[in-house]
Design a protein around this motif. Structure first.
Motif, PDB file in Angstrom:
ATOM      1  N   UNK A 178       1.678  -1.752 -12.627  1.00 31.62           N
ATOM      2  CA  UNK A 178       2.562  -0.706 -12.093  1.00 31.62           C
ATOM      3  C   UNK A 178       1.837   0.103 -11.022  1.00 31.62           C
ATOM      4  N   UNK A 179       0.560   0.386 -11.274  1.00 28.30           N
ATOM      5  CA  UNK A 179      -0.223   1.136 -10.303  1.00 28.30           C
ATOM      6  C   UNK A 179      -0.381   0.396  -8.990  1.00 28.30           C
ATOM      7  N   UNK A 180      -0.654  -0.914  -9.087  1.00 30.85           N
ATOM      8  CA  UNK A 180      -0.818  -1.728  -7.877  1.00 30.85           C
ATOM      9  C   UNK A 180       0.488  -1.799  -7.084  1.00 30.85           C
ATOM     10  N   UNK A 181       1.585  -2.063  -7.780  1.00 29.87           N
ATOM     11  CA  UNK A 181       2.890  -2.143  -7.115  1.00 29.87           C
ATOM     12  C   UNK A 181       3.241  -0.809  -6.459  1.00 29.87           C
ATOM     13  N   UNK A 182       2.980   0.277  -7.172  1.00 25.97           N
ATOM     14  CA  UNK A 182       3.259   1.610  -6.614  1.00 25.97           C
ATOM     15  C   UNK A 182       2.432   1.859  -5.370  1.00 25.97           C
ATOM     16  N   UNK A 183       1.161   1.480  -5.426  1.00 26.28           N
ATOM     17  CA  UNK A 183       0.278   1.657  -4.265  1.00 26.28           C
ATOM     18  C   UNK A 183       0.799   0.860  -3.077  1.00 26.28           C
ATOM     19  N   UNK A 184       1.177  -0.405  -3.312  1.00 23.59           N
ATOM     20  CA  UNK A 184       1.653  -1.263  -2.224  1.00 23.59           C
ATOM     21  C   UNK A 184       2.927  -0.693  -1.615  1.00 23.59           C
ATOM     22  N   UNK A 185       3.864  -0.261  -2.455  1.00 23.50           N
ATOM     23  CA  UNK A 185       5.122   0.285  -1.947  1.00 23.50           C
ATOM     24  C   UNK A 185       4.883   1.562  -1.147  1.00 23.50           C
ATOM     25  N   UNK A 231       7.664  -7.570   0.985  1.00 19.50           N
ATOM     26  CA  UNK A 231       8.184  -6.379   0.330  1.00 19.50           C
ATOM     27  C   UNK A 231       8.761  -5.395   1.343  1.00 19.50           C
ATOM     28  N   UNK A 232       8.066  -5.223   2.460  1.00 20.02           N
ATOM     29  CA  UNK A 232       8.511  -4.254   3.455  1.00 20.02           C
ATOM     30  C   UNK A 232       9.908  -4.541   3.957  1.00 20.02           C
TER      31      UNK A 232
END
Length: 355
Positions: free
Chosen positions: A37-44, A344-345
């Motif tokens: 979750x932390x990684x996904x949040x960082x990427x987003x 994702x972008x």
């Protein structure tokens, strides 16, 4: 009585404590989920920040100036939205290229001068974009300006190192050509091969004109009004490269190509060749939308070309490996990260495409 109560409560307390204990597997699973979750949040958040920066740059972009080494006066840069003043612009990104740039520039200028001598309608400019070099690259570039004048050779100084993608974007947005060619400062691809891309891109553009493309932009549309892209390709050299590279480099490159295929889709086999040509209309659409500044901006160009319905063609070019490459095995990690940003972008609609 107190002793009896103590003996009665102690087993129950231990039993309750055993129920409260969490297994190591549960702890591990929780940590993995939290990390993911932390990684996904960082990427987003990173994607959102990149999108905001792109919008801010587009909205508040200050005029870029060129410096004339003869008069020491500042010359305002043209805009990709201005009418073309040259037939072709060559955009060369350069970062610490004091050793490789002189030879590549000499070869490039010789070719362009020969074409201009044989054809009076052939006009050109070379735009060198210095990406924050800390060696003699800017001096060498300005030496060519002095030799050929600022109308023919122009230098844009970015001030700090942003990345190859940003250097090319800046050069494209401030060029004057009907056709715009990006090429590397090392001279790995022969500049004479631009004629191959030129032929194919003009052929596609003429078909576009016949079908009515570009008619809305001008009362008398030209090839530059039709959005077309041509990509230099080393795919025909793949067998030779596989035979000479170490096995782990081949493994990594094959894996990278697979991820590129999943990101941008089929159509262009070699997205990373630094020899690409665009009509002015295509460059205007692509380089006002591009977000990535470093490794995988080439893949983003392919992705955007498909989304914007810009016809693409892949053209085989002559290529030789020049010592001094800045691409390392660790660069693959950065490339994969940027490919994730593209999916994702655009996939989540965080990065907008302006038409």
């Amino acid at each position: 009585m107190n002793r009896g109560q103590g003996r009665h409560l102690c087993p129950s307390g231990l039993h309750l404590f055993e129920h409260m204990m969490v297994s190591p597997w549960t702890v591990f699973t929780a940590l993995v989920v939290i990390s993911a979750v932390g990684v996904v949040t960082f990427i987003i958040e990173f994607i959102k920040k990149t999108g905001r920066n792109h919008s801010a740059e587009s909205a508040t972009a200050s005029p870029t100036f060129l410096e004339d080494p003869h008069s020491l006066q500042r010359v305002a840069c043209p805009s990709i939205f201005d009418p073309a003043e040259k037939y072709i612009s060559l955009i060369i990104p350069a970062f610490n290229e004091e050793h490789r740039l002189p030879g590549a520039l000499e070869e490039t200028m010789n070719y362009l001068q020969q074409r201009a001598a044989a054809d009076n309608s052939f006009s050109y400019e070379v735009v060198i974009v210095d990406d924050g070099s800390n060696d003699r690259t800017p001096k060498i570039a300005f030496d060519f300006v002095r030799k050929h004048t600022i109308d023919v050779v122009r230098v844009i100084l970015l001030g700090r190192n942003y990345g190859k993608g940003e250097a090319i974007r800046k050069g494209m947005l401030h060029s004057r050509g009907e056709l715009l060619l990006m090429l590397d400062a090392d001279g790995a691809t022969k500049v004479t091969d631009l004629a191959k891309l030129e032929y194919q891109i003009c052929k596609l553009a003429e078909k576009g004109l016949q079908s009515g493309a570009g008619a809305s932009n001008s009362s008398s549309p030209m090839i530059s009004d039709v959005a077309v892209a041509a990509f230099g390709s080393r795919a025909h050299l793949e067998k030779q490269a596989l035979a000479t590279r170490k096995w782990y480099r081949n493994f990594l490159m094959k894996g990278f190509h697979l991820v590129v295929l999943l990101t941008a889709g089929p159509g262009i086999r070699d997205t990373q060749c630094g020899f690409k040509m665009f009509t002015r209309a295509a460059a205007r659409k692509l380089f006002t939308n591009i977000h990535l500044k470093r490794w995988c901006f080439d893949v983003e160009i392919v992705y955007l070309s498909k989304r914007l319905n810009i016809p693409m063609i892949e053209v085989s070019v002559n290529w030789s490996e020049i010592p001094g490459s800045k691409v390392q095995l660790t660069s693959i990690i950065h490339m994969l990260f940027e490919l994730v940003l593209i999916r994702l972008g655009y996939g989540l609609g965080i990065w907008k495409i302006h038409t």
